[in-house]
Structures are given as structure tokens and as C-alpha cells.
Design an enzyme around this catalytic site. Sequence first.
Site, PDB file in Angstrom:
ATOM      1  CG  HIS A 179      -1.723   1.235   1.440  1.00  0.00           C
ATOM      2  ND1 HIS A 179      -2.983   1.412   0.932  1.00  0.00           N
ATOM      3  CD2 HIS A 179      -1.417   2.383   2.115  1.00  0.00           C
ATOM      4  CE1 HIS A 179      -3.431   2.626   1.280  1.00  0.00           C
ATOM      5  NE2 HIS A 179      -2.500   3.224   2.008  1.00  0.00           N
ATOM      6  CD  GLU A 180       2.022   3.300   3.791  1.00  0.00           C
ATOM      7  OE1 GLU A 180       1.010   2.995   4.427  1.00  0.00           O
ATOM      8  OE2 GLU A 180       2.199   4.454   3.335  1.00  0.00           O
ATOM      9  CG  HIS A 211       0.360   6.446  -0.339  1.00  0.00           C
ATOM     10  ND1 HIS A 211      -0.808   6.944  -0.870  1.00  0.00           N
ATOM     11  CD2 HIS A 211       0.008   5.839   0.822  1.00  0.00           C
ATOM     12  CE1 HIS A 211      -1.830   6.664  -0.058  1.00  0.00           C
ATOM     13  NE2 HIS A 211      -1.351   5.975   0.973  1.00  0.00           N
ATOM     14  CG  HIS A 245      -5.836   6.688   0.833  1.00  0.00           C
ATOM     15  ND1 HIS A 245      -5.779   7.391   2.028  1.00  0.00           N
ATOM     16  CD2 HIS A 245      -4.849   5.775   0.897  1.00  0.00           C
ATOM     17  CE1 HIS A 245      -4.817   6.904   2.767  1.00  0.00           C
ATOM     18  NE2 HIS A 245      -4.219   5.913   2.107  1.00  0.00           N
TER      19      HIS A 245
HETATM   20  C1  LIG Z   1      -3.691   9.257   7.071  1.00  0.00           C
HETATM   21  C2  LIG Z   1      -2.622   8.250   6.768  1.00  0.00           C
HETATM   22  C3  LIG Z   1      -1.295   8.645   7.354  1.00  0.00           C
HETATM   23  C4  LIG Z   1      -3.067   6.894   7.323  1.00  0.00           C
HETATM   24  C5  LIG Z   1      -2.053   5.846   7.018  1.00  0.00           C
HETATM   25  C6  LIG Z   1      -1.948   5.608   5.503  1.00  0.00           C
HETATM   26  O1  LIG Z   1      -2.882   5.577   4.752  1.00  0.00           O
HETATM   27  N1  LIG Z   1      -0.705   5.401   5.087  1.00  0.00           N
HETATM   28  O2  LIG Z   1      -0.537   5.171   3.744  1.00  0.00           O
HETATM   29  C7  LIG Z   1      -2.346   4.521   7.639  1.00  0.00           C
HETATM   30  O3  LIG Z   1      -1.516   3.909   8.300  1.00  0.00           O
HETATM   31  N2  LIG Z   1      -3.569   4.043   7.474  1.00  0.00           N
HETATM   32  C8  LIG Z   1      -3.856   2.786   8.061  1.00  0.00           C
HETATM   33  C9  LIG Z   1      -5.327   2.745   8.340  1.00  0.00           C
HETATM   34  C10 LIG Z   1      -5.663   1.450   8.985  1.00  0.00           C
HETATM   35  N3  LIG Z   1      -5.027   1.212  10.139  1.00  0.00           N
HETATM   36  O4  LIG Z   1      -6.381   0.702   8.443  1.00  0.00           O
HETATM   37  C11 LIG Z   1      -3.411   1.654   7.135  1.00  0.00           C
HETATM   38  O5  LIG Z   1      -3.400   0.524   7.537  1.00  0.00           O
HETATM   39  N4  LIG Z   1      -2.984   1.938   5.894  1.00  0.00           N
HETATM   40  C12 LIG Z   1      -2.184   0.968   5.165  1.00  0.00           C
HETATM   41  C13 LIG Z   1      -2.944  -0.040   4.383  1.00  0.00           C
HETATM   42  C14 LIG Z   1      -2.376  -1.317   4.259  1.00  0.00           C
HETATM   43  C15 LIG Z   1      -2.940  -2.313   3.472  1.00  0.00           C
HETATM   44  C16 LIG Z   1      -4.112  -2.055   2.796  1.00  0.00           C
HETATM   45  C17 LIG Z   1      -4.740  -0.819   2.921  1.00  0.00           C
HETATM   46  N5  LIG Z   1      -5.884  -0.626   2.231  1.00  0.00           N
HETATM   47  C18 LIG Z   1      -4.177   0.196   3.727  1.00  0.00           C
HETATM   48 ZN   LIG Z   2      -2.364   5.177   2.643  1.00  0.00          ZN
END
Ligand SMILES: CC(C)C[C@H](C(=O)NO)C(=O)N[C@@H](CC(N)=O)C(=O)NCc1cccc(N)c1
Ligand SMILES: [Zn+2]
Length: 163
Positions: free
Chosen positions: A117-118, A121, A127
Site C-alpha cells: 500500500h505504501e 503512495h 487513496h
Molecule cells: C492518514 C494516513 C497517514 C493513514 C495511514 C496511511 O494511509 N498510510 O498510507 C495509515 O496507516 N492508514 C492505516 C489505516 C488502517 N489502520 O487501516 C493503514 O493501515 N494503511 C495501510 C494499508 C495497508 C494495506 C491495505 C490498505 N488498504 C491500507
Molecule cells: Zn495510505
Amino acid sequence: GQKWPYTNLTWSLRSRNLKDLDSYQVRFVISKALEVWSRHSKLTFTEVDSDRADILIYFVRGDHGDNFPFDGKGVILAHAFFPNGGRSIDVHFDADETWTTIPNSDQGTNLFNVAAHEFGHSLGLSHSSIEGALMYPWYKEMENGFDYELPDDDKLGIQTLYG
Ligand SMILES: CC(C)C[C@H](C(=O)NO)C(=O)N[C@@H](CC(N)=O)C(=O)NCc1cccc(N)c1
Ligand SMILES: [Zn+2]
Ligand SMILES: [Zn+2]
């Protein structure tokens, strides 16, 4: 949005003390997470040992010098900066999470899923509102281990950027 001006990208894991994570396994998982994207685009990824690599990867905790402090073992798992005209960019993983390098393990947070996912980005993807997309904001388990098949919405996104 920004994209890389070239498709042959380099990456480097810059954190050494990964607590109880084996740096070889972390580097292996990172290479598999990058393959998710190179499989469906002209992008290539090469590991280098340099702080001048295109994508610099760190495990950090709490307040770590950018304006986006991590939240301990919690909701925020990682974040990545968008491409910036060919200058090196960072991907930060929250060192306070219990990371596992075994895909589909139910112990801890799956590094492969979050890294894939990262890197979306890091390549310029924001997203997605599509629930099943890899770029959907909310983490969900991904089946098939390292043979994870990129959902169509993400394929469309990466091909739009890098063909
Ligand atoms: C506002 C952002 C800094 C949030 C951060 C994110 O999106 N990083 O890319 C983040 O860590 N989001 C968490 C939200 C969560 N805890 O569900 C996440 O797991 N994002 C990574 C991720 C991994 C795998 C799949 C998806 N869909 C998203
Ligand atoms: Zn993200
Ligand atoms: Zn950060």
C-alpha cells in the site's frame, strides 16, 4: 499529482535496529511488495545500499522529525511521501507496531500488505474509494500471500501513471 520522471527506481532500507525483525526478511518482503507494482507496469526496482536511493525506507516511532508523528501501537501503521520530481522520498513504518514478515499470518500486522500500500503512495497513487482496492485507506487482510493479485482499480491507477 506527482510521478517519477523515470521508471527504473532504486530503494534502500535505511533502518538497522529493527528490534526483533530480521533485516534480511524485511528486505525480502519489501522486494515482494514492490513486485506487486512492477508486475503491472514498466517500473523496475533495484535495491541499493545508499541514502541517495529514490525510495528510502525507515522504521521509526512517535515524533520522528516530519510533521506526521506516529501513534504508538495503533491506527496509523505507516506513511509515504509522494514522488517529488526525482528527489529521494521516504517511506516510514511505525516501529511500535508488531510487524510480521509472514504473509497471511494472524500474528501482528502484515508488513507485506502495508508495504504494498505504501509503495502505491511512493509511486504517486492516492487513496481509492473502492473497498477492495489496495489503495483503499483501511487495511484489510490480503489472501494469496506474496502472489497477491493487484485489484483492477490499482492496476488502472499504476498503468495510467507509468504505462
Ligand atoms: C492518514 C494516513 C497517514 C493513514 C495511514 C496511511 O494511509 N498510510 O498510507 C495509515 O496507516 N492508514 C492505516 C489505516 C488502517 N489502520 O487501516 C493503514 O493501515 N494503511 C495501510 C494499508 C495497508 C494495506 C491495505 C490498505 N488498504 C491500507
Ligand atoms: Zn495510505
Ligand atoms: Zn514520517
